[in-house]
Design an enzyme around this catalytic site. Structure first.
Site, PDB file in Angstrom:
ATOM      1  N   ASP A 104      -5.997   0.091  43.644  1.00  0.00           N
ATOM      2  CA  ASP A 104      -6.396   0.472  42.183  1.00  0.00           C
ATOM      3  C   ASP A 104      -7.625  -0.290  41.660  1.00  0.00           C
ATOM      4  O   ASP A 104      -7.470  -1.337  41.668  1.00  0.00           O
ATOM      5  CB  ASP A 104      -5.327   0.429  41.442  1.00  0.00           C
ATOM      6  CG  ASP A 104      -5.402   1.447  40.264  1.00  0.00           C
ATOM      7  OD1 ASP A 104      -5.635   2.407  40.313  1.00  0.00           O
ATOM      8  OD2 ASP A 104      -5.634   0.526  39.083  1.00  0.00           O
ATOM      9  N   GLU A 143      -1.605 -10.621  59.686  1.00  0.00           N
ATOM     10  CA  GLU A 143      -0.683 -11.356  60.241  1.00  0.00           C
ATOM     11  C   GLU A 143       0.580 -10.238  60.692  1.00  0.00           C
ATOM     12  O   GLU A 143       1.543 -10.754  61.250  1.00  0.00           O
ATOM     13  CB  GLU A 143       0.439 -11.843  59.174  1.00  0.00           C
ATOM     14  CG  GLU A 143      -0.548 -13.024  58.493  1.00  0.00           C
ATOM     15  CD  GLU A 143      -0.129 -13.564  56.956  1.00  0.00           C
ATOM     16  OE1 GLU A 143       0.863 -13.431  56.697  1.00  0.00           O
ATOM     17  OE2 GLU A 143      -0.896 -14.310  56.445  1.00  0.00           O
TER      18      GLU A 143
HETATM   19  C1  NOJ Z   1      -7.225   4.482  38.724  1.00  0.00           C
HETATM   20  C2  NOJ Z   1      -6.052   5.288  38.539  1.00  0.00           C
HETATM   21  O1  NOJ Z   1      -6.162   6.234  39.513  1.00  0.00           O
HETATM   22  C3  NOJ Z   1      -5.631   5.953  37.377  1.00  0.00           C
HETATM   23  O2  NOJ Z   1      -4.753   6.892  37.287  1.00  0.00           O
HETATM   24  C4  NOJ Z   1      -5.341   4.676  36.516  1.00  0.00           C
HETATM   25  O3  NOJ Z   1      -5.394   5.123  35.088  1.00  0.00           O
HETATM   26  C5  NOJ Z   1      -6.487   3.471  36.312  1.00  0.00           C
HETATM   27  N1  NOJ Z   1      -6.783   3.223  37.693  1.00  0.00           N
HETATM   28  C6  NOJ Z   1      -5.832   2.626  35.768  1.00  0.00           C
HETATM   29  O4  NOJ Z   1      -4.971   1.750  36.603  1.00  0.00           O
END
Ligand code: NOJ
Length: 565
Positions: A226, A280
């Site tokens: 993310d 690893e």
């Molecule tokens: C991207 C994620 O796909 C989204 O759903 C989220 O709100 C933001 N990052 C924050 O983590």
């Protein structure tokens, strides 16, 4: 009644390592499961891991290679789980670690790899580290795991800089110190419940190595990372130019400007470190970057040979329905990713954008992917045009070499849900912008599996965390299974042919002579033609092995993709 079937063909062991250059992820079709809306075994109205396990055979039968699960970790769910309070445990609303193990085993039995979501830019404000930071004094090691700063202004009453939150409002929140006085500010690029980690601190690096190993030891095949372009912030946290600060997720996430919290060069060291951790482990484990970075050459930096393996192709997702623009983005994608020895990926929908069956039915100027649509939006999609184009777009995408991501429900042709009352909307974007941006709830409504069952088969109780519209009945999976011409059968046929002909490992050879409005190329012995123009295009000789919409005679109608053998 469920019509799920276990596939009759046995796939190769999902965990086998491939020879270098033909690792599974190079050509895989990866299906995104949004756990809270996929299938709900407990009947509480929120999807769960046991529900996923029950429904996995239908994904194997669809013909995908892997599943990616959005976060199911312990979380107060302020941003649907992208606010993690414990990275190494399952949130009780989704089940237990034992439920995860059962899901993973079932997936592997069915030949499906399992990718989990890792959220390293921020934690939940309920994470023990953040609670410790709040209780500790300014300048303490506890505070140094996050981005605490003194405010500006005479008494520190103004935020440390002008950074906006992606979800609207300021990216800083002031805390009350232990003595009750207003104190320091902490950074949160997203919601105030999502404080950013301080990636200058080695303790944070160590903690994420531990988290990676925890899930790798538990047998996951990879991670979707993310906000992979966040993490590192520009030294000194300088103000950003006002024009780079949009008020919607799209503007702020994908800004061509130099935004001091995106794409800082130091972030790449983190992924080099993680690459070594994955190495690893046996088999081909994968890291996929969610990096909203333009242009594509810049995004490709995330997938250099010692970093991640894949990066989402958001430039492709954001391309409007235009043949010249699609040809250009396909060329640019292949060139950019080939330049670093990585496969290109392709994606049309996910849990952050308006579903493509609706997006392509909007006038082009409103087609920005993340804006959201609601009852008062000035433009509403034409669902007939939208679905027709979505099917053509998917048939085009699945014929391309590289790896494709599908988002749950797109195989049913699901539209965005527009008519959601304000009070049921949960996306922080909606609340932080005072309702100005509808946000992402419309693409997150629980799936319809069975037309005549409670909650359309999402569970047995009929409850659903976001209300499902009546029109979902028509899209239910059991209404489409085995039905010629249904969107589900189109996806199945495309995935089957793609696998047989190894299109994911092929290449694009452009064909001239079909006109400006046609995307035309050869891959894997097939001629692929997508007619985006209003004039029908004559079919070349050969057998039509796939058509996104009915073909009458020898002409390819508008908004139709065909594969000709
Ligand atoms: C991207 C994620 O796909 C989204 O759903 C989220 O709100 C933001 N990052 C924050 O983590």
């Amino acid at each position: 009644m469920s019509t799920d079937t276990t596939p009759t063909t046995t796939r190769a062991d999902a965990r086998e390592a491939s020879t270098p250059g033909s690792e599974w992820w190079r050509s895989a079709v990866i299906y995104q499961i949004y756990p809270r809306s996929f299938a709900d075994a407990s009947g509480d109205g929120i999807g769960d891991l046991a529900g996923i396990t029950e429904r996995l055979p239908s994904l194997a039968a669809l013909g995908v290679d892997a599943v990616w699960l959005s976060p199911f970790f312990r979380s107060p769910q302020k941003d649907a789980g992208y606010d993690v309070a414990d990275y190494c445990d399952v949130d009780p609303i989704f089940g237990t670690l034992a439920d995860f193990d059962a899901m993973r085993d079932r997936a592997h039995e069915l030949g499906l790899r399992v990718i989990v979501d890792l959220v390293p830019n921020h934690s939940s404000s309920e994470h023990p580290w953040f609670q410790e930071a709040l209780a500790a004094a300014p300048g303490s090691p506890e505070r140094d795991r996050y981005m605490f700063r003194d405010g500006t202004g005479e008494n520190g009453e103004l935020p440390p800089n002008n950074w906006p939150s992606v979800f609207g409002g300021a990216a800083w929140t002031r805390v009350t110190e232990a003595d009750g006085r207003p104190g320091q500010w902490y950074l949160h690029i997203f919601d105030s419940s999502q404080p950013d980690f301080n990636w200058e601190n080695p303790v944070v690096w160590e903690e994420f190595r531990r988290i990676l190993r925890f899930w790798l030891d538990r047998g996951v095949d990879g991670f979707r990372v993310d906000v992979a372009h966040g993490l590192m912030k520009k030294e000194g946290l300088p103000d950003i130019a006002e024009k780079a600060s949009g008020d919607g997720i799209a503007d702020a996430l994908m800004s061509p400007e130099d935004v001091p919290y995106w794409a800082q060069p130091a972030v790449h060291e983190v992924y080099r470190d993680w690459h070594r951790v994955l190495a690893e482990y046996p088999g081909d484990r994968v890291l996929c970057a969610e990096a909203w970075v333009e242009p594509l050459e810049k995004a490709a930096l995330w997938v250099r040979s010692d970093e991640m393996h894949q990066a989402f192709n958001f430039s492709y997702l954001s391309t409007p329905w235009s043949a010249p623009k699609l040809r250009a983005v396909i060329d640019e994608s292949i060139a950019a990713f080939t330049g670093v020895g990585a496969p290109s990926t392709w994606v049309l929908s996910n849990h952050d954008v308006v579903r493509h069956a609706s997006r392509y039915g909007l006038p082009e100027h409103t087609a920005g992917p993340n804006a959201g649509i609601g009852p008062n939006s000035p433009d509403k999609p034409d669902l007939e045009i939208g679905l027709r184009r979505a099917r053509a777009a998917t048939a085009l995408m699945l014929s391309l070499p590289g790896s494709s991501y599908l988002y749950q429900g797109e195989e049913l042709g699901l539209p965005e849900v527009i008519e959601l009352d304000d009070h049921v909307r949960e996306d922080p974007t909606f609340h932080r912008t005072g309702g100005e941006a509808y946000g992402r709830d419309g693409c997150r409504v629980p799936l319809p599996w069975e037309a005549d069952a409670p909650a359309f088969g999402f569970n047995g109780s009929g409850s659903s965390w976001l209300p499902q519209p009546e029109v979902f009945r028509e899209y239910a999976r059991d209404r489409q299974e085995g039905v010629e011409g249904s969107t589900l059968e189109l996806y199945r046929a495309a995935l089957d042919l793609r696998a047989q002909r190894e299109l994911g490992l092929g290449s694009v050879e452009w064909l001239d002579g079909y006109g400006e409005e046609v995307v035309a190329f050869r891959n894997g012995g097939l001629t692929v033609l997508a007619n985006l123009g209003s004039t029908p295009v004559e079919l070349p000789s050969g057998d039509v092995v796939l058509a996104s919409n009915a073909i009458d005679g020898r002409a390819i109608p508008t908004d139709t993709t065909v594969w000709v053998a």
